[in-house]
Design a protein around this motif. Structure first.
Motif, PDB file in Angstrom:
ATOM      1  N   ARG A 159      31.084  35.716  32.416  1.00  0.00           N
ATOM      2  CA  ARG A 159      31.449  34.322  32.691  1.00  0.00           C
ATOM      3  C   ARG A 159      30.355  33.367  32.224  1.00  0.00           C
ATOM      4  N   LEU A 160      29.097  33.738  32.452  1.00  0.00           N
ATOM      5  CA  LEU A 160      27.984  32.872  32.070  1.00  0.00           C
ATOM      6  C   LEU A 160      27.968  32.624  30.566  1.00  0.00           C
ATOM      7  N   TYR A 161      28.032  33.691  29.782  1.00  0.00           N
ATOM      8  CA  TYR A 161      27.949  33.529  28.331  1.00  0.00           C
ATOM      9  C   TYR A 161      29.238  32.967  27.753  1.00  0.00           C
ATOM     10  N   ALA A 162      30.366  33.242  28.383  1.00  0.00           N
ATOM     11  CA  ALA A 162      31.604  32.591  27.961  1.00  0.00           C
ATOM     12  C   ALA A 162      31.513  31.089  28.205  1.00  0.00           C
ATOM     13  N   GLY A 163      30.778  30.691  29.245  1.00  0.00           N
ATOM     14  CA  GLY A 163      30.557  29.270  29.490  1.00  0.00           C
ATOM     15  C   GLY A 163      29.724  28.621  28.402  1.00  0.00           C
ATOM     16  N   LEU A 164      28.710  29.327  27.894  1.00  0.00           N
ATOM     17  CA  LEU A 164      27.921  28.792  26.785  1.00  0.00           C
ATOM     18  C   LEU A 164      28.788  28.594  25.547  1.00  0.00           C
ATOM     19  N   ALA A 165      29.744  29.487  25.346  1.00  0.00           N
ATOM     20  CA  ALA A 165      30.639  29.376  24.193  1.00  0.00           C
ATOM     21  C   ALA A 165      31.618  28.227  24.342  1.00  0.00           C
ATOM     22  N   ARG A 166      31.749  27.698  25.540  1.00  0.00           N
ATOM     23  CA  ARG A 166      32.713  26.630  25.812  1.00  0.00           C
ATOM     24  C   ARG A 166      32.022  25.352  26.257  1.00  0.00           C
ATOM     25  N   GLY A 167      30.855  25.103  25.707  1.00  0.00           N
ATOM     26  CA  GLY A 167      30.171  23.850  25.979  1.00  0.00           C
ATOM     27  C   GLY A 167      29.636  23.713  27.378  1.00  0.00           C
ATOM     28  N   GLY A 168      29.350  24.827  28.050  1.00  0.00           N
ATOM     29  CA  GLY A 168      28.790  24.789  29.390  1.00  0.00           C
ATOM     30  C   GLY A 168      29.808  24.893  30.501  1.00  0.00           C
ATOM     31  N   ALA A 169      31.098  24.923  30.165  1.00  0.00           N
ATOM     32  CA  ALA A 169      32.151  25.030  31.177  1.00  0.00           C
ATOM     33  C   ALA A 169      32.515  26.493  31.377  1.00  0.00           C
ATOM     34  N   THR A 200      30.457  24.570  35.783  1.00  0.00           N
ATOM     35  CA  THR A 200      29.606  23.936  34.784  1.00  0.00           C
ATOM     36  C   THR A 200      28.175  24.429  34.946  1.00  0.00           C
ATOM     37  N   ILE A 201      27.619  24.980  33.866  1.00  0.00           N
ATOM     38  CA  ILE A 201      26.246  25.481  33.909  1.00  0.00           C
ATOM     39  C   ILE A 201      25.311  24.657  33.041  1.00  0.00           C
ATOM     40  N   ALA A 202      25.848  23.855  32.120  1.00  0.00           N
ATOM     41  CA  ALA A 202      25.014  23.051  31.227  1.00  0.00           C
ATOM     42  C   ALA A 202      25.890  22.015  30.544  1.00  0.00           C
ATOM     43  N   ASP A 203      25.245  20.970  30.019  1.00  0.00           N
ATOM     44  CA  ASP A 203      25.992  20.003  29.228  1.00  0.00           C
ATOM     45  C   ASP A 203      26.260  20.593  27.845  1.00  0.00           C
ATOM     46  N   PRO A 204      27.205  20.042  27.079  1.00  0.00           N
ATOM     47  CA  PRO A 204      27.578  20.644  25.792  1.00  0.00           C
ATOM     48  C   PRO A 204      26.424  20.792  24.806  1.00  0.00           C
ATOM     49  N   VAL A 205      25.518  19.814  24.758  1.00  0.00           N
ATOM     50  CA  VAL A 205      24.408  19.904  23.804  1.00  0.00           C
ATOM     51  C   VAL A 205      23.454  21.026  24.193  1.00  0.00           C
ATOM     52  N   SER A 206      23.104  21.110  25.474  1.00  0.00           N
ATOM     53  CA  SER A 206      22.204  22.174  25.927  1.00  0.00           C
ATOM     54  C   SER A 206      22.827  23.545  25.708  1.00  0.00           C
ATOM     55  N   ALA A 207      24.125  23.664  25.989  1.00  0.00           N
ATOM     56  CA  ALA A 207      24.805  24.941  25.778  1.00  0.00           C
ATOM     57  C   ALA A 207      24.783  25.329  24.306  1.00  0.00           C
ATOM     58  N   TRP A 208      24.955  24.347  23.419  1.00  0.00           N
ATOM     59  CA  TRP A 208      24.936  24.654  21.985  1.00  0.00           C
ATOM     60  C   TRP A 208      23.539  25.072  21.542  1.00  0.00           C
ATOM     61  N   TYR A 209      22.496  24.417  22.064  1.00  0.00           N
ATOM     62  CA  TYR A 209      21.126  24.804  21.719  1.00  0.00           C
ATOM     63  C   TYR A 209      20.874  26.273  22.072  1.00  0.00           C
ATOM     64  N   VAL A 210      21.257  26.668  23.290  1.00  0.00           N
ATOM     65  CA  VAL A 210      21.040  28.055  23.716  1.00  0.00           C
ATOM     66  C   VAL A 210      21.839  29.010  22.835  1.00  0.00           C
ATOM     67  N   ALA A 211      23.094  28.666  22.562  1.00  0.00           N
ATOM     68  CA  ALA A 211      23.931  29.526  21.729  1.00  0.00           C
ATOM     69  C   ALA A 211      23.365  29.649  20.319  1.00  0.00           C
ATOM     70  N   ASP A 212      22.839  28.553  19.781  1.00  0.00           N
ATOM     71  CA  ASP A 212      22.281  28.590  18.432  1.00  0.00           C
ATOM     72  C   ASP A 212      21.037  29.472  18.377  1.00  0.00           C
ATOM     73  N   ILE A 213      20.218  29.422  19.435  1.00  0.00           N
ATOM     74  CA  ILE A 213      19.038  30.295  19.501  1.00  0.00           C
ATOM     75  C   ILE A 213      19.464  31.757  19.566  1.00  0.00           C
TER      76      ILE A 213
END
Length: 284
Positions: free
Chosen positions: A8-18, A76-89
């Protein structure tokens, strides 16, 4: 924490933090909304009617049932920009042997005593979580997430067919080189960039104060004094920073800083090419 929690956590990163709901299909029932067998993610195009779907069971969080308020708070675990930063890393993580890099974002882990090896990866559409270990929780020498679980993860993605879809970059995400960042966000490195121009020039170095030195400015007696900063080499303009905060920027290789009190300080300087040098001094 369970493997379902990680999924669920990593699926949330893939969906902009949701964080999405995970559902388990009742055995023998048809797959609704294009879901495959086993555990899946509630799809956005049919989420409204799946919470009470007769063929689906909503998986409880952390092995217990949660209230509606708790459920919404955990979405919600993060805002979309923060989630994208983590996913990009995570997309830049080195892949396992014989696998292609940059295809999926993934993370691996190994529990204490080599009892669990896990890997979770995702792209825009799919999130897969893998756990490897013994049912009795006994230790397995050499059981490491990167060597054991990551190859299974990449093999699972290859069986889906097609190319993984990268996450779209938010319009307000900042993607620049180190030299283009605001001074407080720049990554200070002791090694200069390996460019021909820098190699032929004089390397940037802090001439004063020396690294590890103690500088007596009379601060213990209540005096207010400035510390001279001097650099050699590098390509102007130079940016001086103390403890990550900019204090001076200009074409000269000399600057001054007014300490607020006694103690240790990390002084750094960066030039126009991104080369940098740092020293740690004690101010008295």
């Amino acid at each position: 924490i369970t493997l379902t929690d990680l999924a669920r956590l990593y699926a949330g990163l893939a969906r902009g933090g949701a964080v999405p709901d995970l559902v388990r299909r009742v055995p023998g029932s048809p797959p609704p909304c294009g879901e495959g067998p086993g555990v899946g993610v509630v799809q956005p195009d049919c989420e409204g009617g799946q919470r009470n779907h007769p063929h689906l069971q909503l998986l409880p969080t952390r092995g217990r049932r949660v209230t509606a308020d708790e459920h919404e708070a955990e979405r919600t675990i993060a805002d979309p920009v923060s989630a994208w930063y983590v996913a990009d890393i995570l997309r830049g993580a080195p892949p396992p042997e014989n696998a292609l890099s940059g295809r999926i974002a993934f993370k691996t882990g190994t529990s204490y005593g080599y009892r669990d090896a896990w890997a979770v990866g995702f792209d825009r559409r799919v999130t897969i979580a893998v756990w490897i270990g013994r049912p009795d929780g006994a230790s397995v020498p050499g059981l490491v997430g990167r060597a054991s679980a990551a190859p299974v993860l990449f093999d699972a993605f290859s069986r889906f067919g097609g190319e993984p879809e990268t996450l779209p970059r938010p319009h307000d995400a900042l993607v620049v080189a180190t030299a283009g960042l605001p001074p407080p966000l720049r990554h200070i490195r002791r090694d200069a960039p390996k460019t021909l121009e820098v190699t032929l020039g004089v390397p940037l170095k802090i001439a004063y104060p020396p690294d590890g030195s103690r500088v007596d400015l009379g601060l213990s007696e209540g005096a207010r004094a400035q510390l001279a900063l001097k650099a050699l080499g590098g390509q102007p303009p130079l940016t001086w920073m103390v403890d990550g905060l900019p204090v001076s920027e200009g074409m000269r290789r000399q600057a001054a800083w007014s300490p607020e009190g006694a103690g240790f300080a990390r002084i750094s300087v960066m030039d126009a090419s991104g080369a940098s040098d740092s020293v740690v001094v004690r101010i008295e």
